[in-house]
Motif scaffolding. Structure first.
Motif, short mmCIF file in Angstrom:
data_model
loop_
_atom_site.label_atom_id
_atom_site.label_comp_id
_atom_site.label_asym_id
_atom_site.label_seq_id
_atom_site.Cartn_x
_atom_site.Cartn_y
_atom_site.Cartn_z
N VAL A 123 3.83 1.92 -4.63
CA VAL A 123 3.40 2.48 -3.53
C VAL A 123 3.00 3.45 -2.64
O VAL A 123 2.18 4.32 -2.20
CB VAL A 123 2.49 1.32 -2.74
N PHE A 124 4.54 4.43 -2.51
CA PHE A 124 4.91 5.00 -1.04
C PHE A 124 4.20 5.80 -1.42
O PHE A 124 3.50 7.09 -0.58
CB PHE A 124 6.24 5.20 -0.72
N GLY A 125 3.89 6.73 -2.32
CA GLY A 125 2.86 7.69 -3.49
C GLY A 125 2.37 7.77 -2.43
O GLY A 125 0.94 8.76 -1.90
N GLN A 126 1.21 6.62 -3.08
CA GLN A 126 -0.01 6.39 -2.23
C GLN A 126 -0.03 6.20 -0.86
O GLN A 126 -1.29 6.59 -0.06
CB GLN A 126 -0.84 5.22 -2.82
N VAL A 127 0.72 5.83 -0.59
CA VAL A 127 0.89 5.48 1.32
C VAL A 127 1.01 6.98 2.40
O VAL A 127 0.46 7.03 2.88
CB VAL A 127 1.55 3.56 1.10
N PHE A 128 2.46 7.41 1.40
CA PHE A 128 3.00 8.20 2.80
C PHE A 128 2.22 9.92 2.11
O PHE A 128 2.74 10.52 2.80
CB PHE A 128 4.00 7.48 2.97
N PHE A 129 2.36 10.02 0.74
CA PHE A 129 1.77 11.21 -0.19
C PHE A 129 1.08 10.82 -0.65
O PHE A 129 0.20 11.63 -1.41
CB PHE A 129 3.57 11.39 -0.86
N LEU A 174 6.66 -2.08 9.88
CA LEU A 174 5.89 -1.61 10.72
C LEU A 174 4.84 0.16 10.43
O LEU A 174 3.94 0.31 11.63
CB LEU A 174 6.38 -2.09 11.98
N LEU A 175 5.62 0.66 9.63
CA LEU A 175 5.03 2.49 10.10
C LEU A 175 3.95 1.97 9.06
O LEU A 175 3.59 1.70 8.72
CB LEU A 175 6.07 3.59 9.08
N SER A 188 -3.11 7.20 8.52
CA SER A 188 -3.19 6.30 9.97
C SER A 188 -2.57 8.18 10.91
O SER A 188 -3.37 8.04 12.11
CB SER A 188 -2.93 4.90 10.78
N ILE A 189 -1.82 8.38 10.60
CA ILE A 189 -1.01 9.07 11.43
C ILE A 189 -0.80 10.47 11.26
O ILE A 189 0.02 11.74 11.81
CB ILE A 189 0.03 8.10 12.52
N GLY A 190 -1.18 10.85 10.02
CA GLY A 190 -0.46 11.99 9.15
C GLY A 190 0.14 12.39 8.68
O GLY A 190 0.88 11.52 8.88
N ILE A 191 1.05 13.61 9.60
CA ILE A 191 1.99 13.92 8.41
C ILE A 191 3.10 12.90 9.42
O ILE A 191 4.52 12.93 9.19
CB ILE A 191 2.17 15.40 9.07
N ALA A 192 3.51 12.88 10.69
CA ALA A 192 4.34 11.87 11.50
C ALA A 192 4.74 10.45 9.98
O ALA A 192 5.56 10.17 10.01
CB ALA A 192 4.34 11.60 12.56
N PRO A 246 5.00 10.36 7.18
CA PRO A 246 6.39 10.37 5.80
C PRO A 246 8.21 11.20 6.71
O PRO A 246 8.49 10.58 5.85
CB PRO A 246 6.00 11.51 4.81
N ILE A 247 7.08 11.96 8.23
CA ILE A 247 8.40 12.15 8.21
C ILE A 247 8.98 11.00 9.12
O ILE A 247 10.37 10.83 9.19
CB ILE A 247 7.86 13.00 9.22
N LEU A 248 8.63 10.16 9.39
CA LEU A 248 9.32 8.58 10.06
C LEU A 248 9.91 7.95 8.97
O LEU A 248 10.85 7.67 9.30
CB LEU A 248 8.19 7.77 11.05
N LEU A 249 9.22 7.96 7.73
CA LEU A 249 9.60 7.16 6.80
C LEU A 249 11.02 7.48 5.67
O LEU A 249 11.79 7.17 5.81
CB LEU A 249 8.48 7.14 5.77
N VAL A 250 11.50 9.17 5.92
CA VAL A 250 11.95 9.29 5.52
C VAL A 250 13.52 9.88 6.66
O VAL A 250 14.91 9.44 6.34
CB VAL A 250 12.06 11.90 5.78
N LEU A 251 12.35 9.35 7.74
CA LEU A 251 14.28 9.51 9.57
C LEU A 251 15.08 7.62 8.84
O LEU A 251 15.69 7.69 8.92
CB LEU A 251 13.31 9.47 10.68
N LEU A 252 13.89 7.05 9.07
CA LEU A 252 14.07 5.15 7.95
C LEU A 252 15.27 5.50 7.28
O LEU A 252 15.97 3.98 7.63
CB LEU A 252 13.07 4.74 8.44
#
Length: 466
Positions: free
Chosen positions: A66-72, A131-132, A137-141, A143-149
């Motif tokens: 699912v991450f491709g559809q949710v975050f990218f 929780l991300l 909802s929050i745009g480019i932030a 995937p950035i937060l996903l990579v950080l986590l």
């Protein structure tokens, strides 16, 4: 004579008096039959590793599903899926950093406290992913937060495995180190089963007719991690420090900078053991992550998610069984012989697996995956005993974690990027099989250059030169 074989022939250490003598007595017990506390430590290493790798692997399963559809979503189907899988590679970059950081703490301050820190870091990062908010909802932030986590997850798992392996190896009788080393290895394979089972249950309960799984259902396994972390902390807080580490005095923990010391004293051992882990990790990443994406993707086999998740559970059980068997066998016939035999088998199966799966049937995919993961278990089982036996107490945590996680980068991290690229090229999936066969040739070659270690002492110092 090699470093490791010289170690086994080292003269007995002089028995100290007073407080250190008590630790020496505890270490001596490791040469006999396992005590109740030893079994508790082995169980704690398995429970903690299961939880940490569950957290680590559910990210991989979610990335494939699912991450491709949710975050990218802005990248589209195939490109978004590739970006999601590439986010997994971030953890492999940070795993060696975690091995150096937590290896330093573990070699200087102790194994137990370090493992508690890694467990907490992994738990917080995993719940954070659950929780991300999505990119919608929050745009480019997002995937950035996903990579950080994911980077924090990499730091945590970089320190986790080595500590769990040392917990088992440094507490076990010499003639049973392989058997007790199976516990942290079993934790990783059980986590593979638990990850697939959790997603399968959520998928079956929630369904995806109205997009519920994509909307929020995938988050449930991440949020459940909070409960599992509490259980893991309770188990680890009830254990004591390993006998081998407890038997050393602060003066004997002489490596001021363990990372520098391991490279100064044993560079050849580090490079060869990294080579051993490179092929094994290339196969692990392919089997646990890429094949899920390949089987469910429209550009792959197009199988249903529940079917593929069920197959991964069966494959995980097969890997768990062979992991335990190979770890136990390594106490009798040696770690080296087991890993070499499994490497040769993986070379052959890597070449045969993708043509078999390419027929498109569920049975062909399941057979290919189960046999593949079972062979990986054979190679993986003795590792938790073999790597700790390669380094002295002063920098064993750092040496063990560094070689394990550098192999993870060179093998597992690269495979997650290379496999989809090869599949999308004109060469097709057979090129992936050839790539894995070459990686396992590297493993076999490095293993041939290393000695057997099953009778090596964990309490004797290594020679000053590699």
């Amino acid at each position: 004579m090699s470093t490791l074989t010289s170690t086994a022939a080292a003269p007995p250490a002089r028995v100290r008096t007073g407080r250190a003598s008590k630790g020496a007595t505890r270490a001596t017990c490791a040469a006999g039959e396992p005590s109740q506390s030893t079994r508790r430590i082995a169980l704690a290493s398995m429970v903690g590793t299961t939880i940490e790798y569950y957290d680590y692997l559910i990210f991989g399963t979610a990335a494939a599903l699912v991450f491709g559809q949710v975050f990218f979503p802005q990248l589209g189907g195939a490109t978004g899926a590739l970006a999601a899988l590439a986010s997994l590679a971030v953890a492999f970059i940070f795993r060696p950093v975690g091995s150096v950081l937590f290896g330093h703490i573990g070699d200087r301050l102790g194994r137990k406290s370090t493992l508690i820190i890694t467990l907490l870091l992994m738990g917080i990062s995993t719940v954070g992913v659950g929780l991300l908010p999505s990119a919608a909802s929050i745009g480019i932030a997002a995937p950035i937060l996903l990579v950080l986590l994911r980077a924090f997850q990499g730091l945590a798992v970089g320190g986790e495995w080595a500590g769990a392996a040392l917990f088992a190896a440094e507490s076990a009788p010499t003639h049973r180190r392989g058997r007790f080393g199976a516990f942290p290895q079993l934790g990783a394979t059980l986590a593979f089963v638990l990850s697939g089972l959790t997603f399968l249950i959520i998928y079956l309960v929630v369904g995806d007719a109205d997009g519920a799984f994509l909307e929020w259902g995938w988050r449930v396994p991440f949020l459940l991690s909070g409960v599992l972390i509490a259980v893991g902390l309770w188990v680890r807080l009830r254990t004591s420090e390993t006998p081998v580490f407890a038997a050393t005095t602060p003066t004997e923990r002489r490596a001021a900078i363990p990372f520098a010391e391991v490279w100064r004293r044993q560079p050849r051992t580090v490079l060869l053991t990294v080579g051993v882990m490179t092929g094994i990790f290339a196969c692990i990443s392919t089997g646990s992550v890429y094949l899920t994406s390949y089987a469910t993707g429209t550009s792959g086999l197009g199988l249903s998610e529940p079917t593929v998740l069920l197959m991964t559970i069966v494959a995980g059980v097969a890997a768990a069984l062979t992991t335990v068997l190979s770890a136990r066998w390594s106490d009798r016939i040696g770690r080296r012989r087991i890993i070499l035999s499994a490497s040769v088998a993986l070379i052959g199966w890597s070449l045969a697996m993708f043509p078999l799966m390419g027929t498109g049937s569920v049975a062909a995919f399941g057979t290919g995956l189960v046999i593949f993961m079972a062979l990986i278990g054979l190679a993986y089982g003795p590792v938790a005993a073999y790597l700790p036996e390669a380094f002295p107490t002063a920098y064993r945590y750092t040496g063990t974690g560094l070689t394990y996680n550098l192999g993870g980068v060179a093998g597992g991290g690269v495979a997650l990027v290379v496999a989809p690229m090869l599949a999308g090229s004109g060469a097709g999936t057979l090129a992936i099989g050839i790539y894995l066969a070459v990686m396992m040739l590297i493993t076999a070659g490095c293993m041939l250059a290393l000695p057997e270690t099953k009778d090596a002492s964990l309490t004797q110092p290594r020679p000053s030169a590699a």
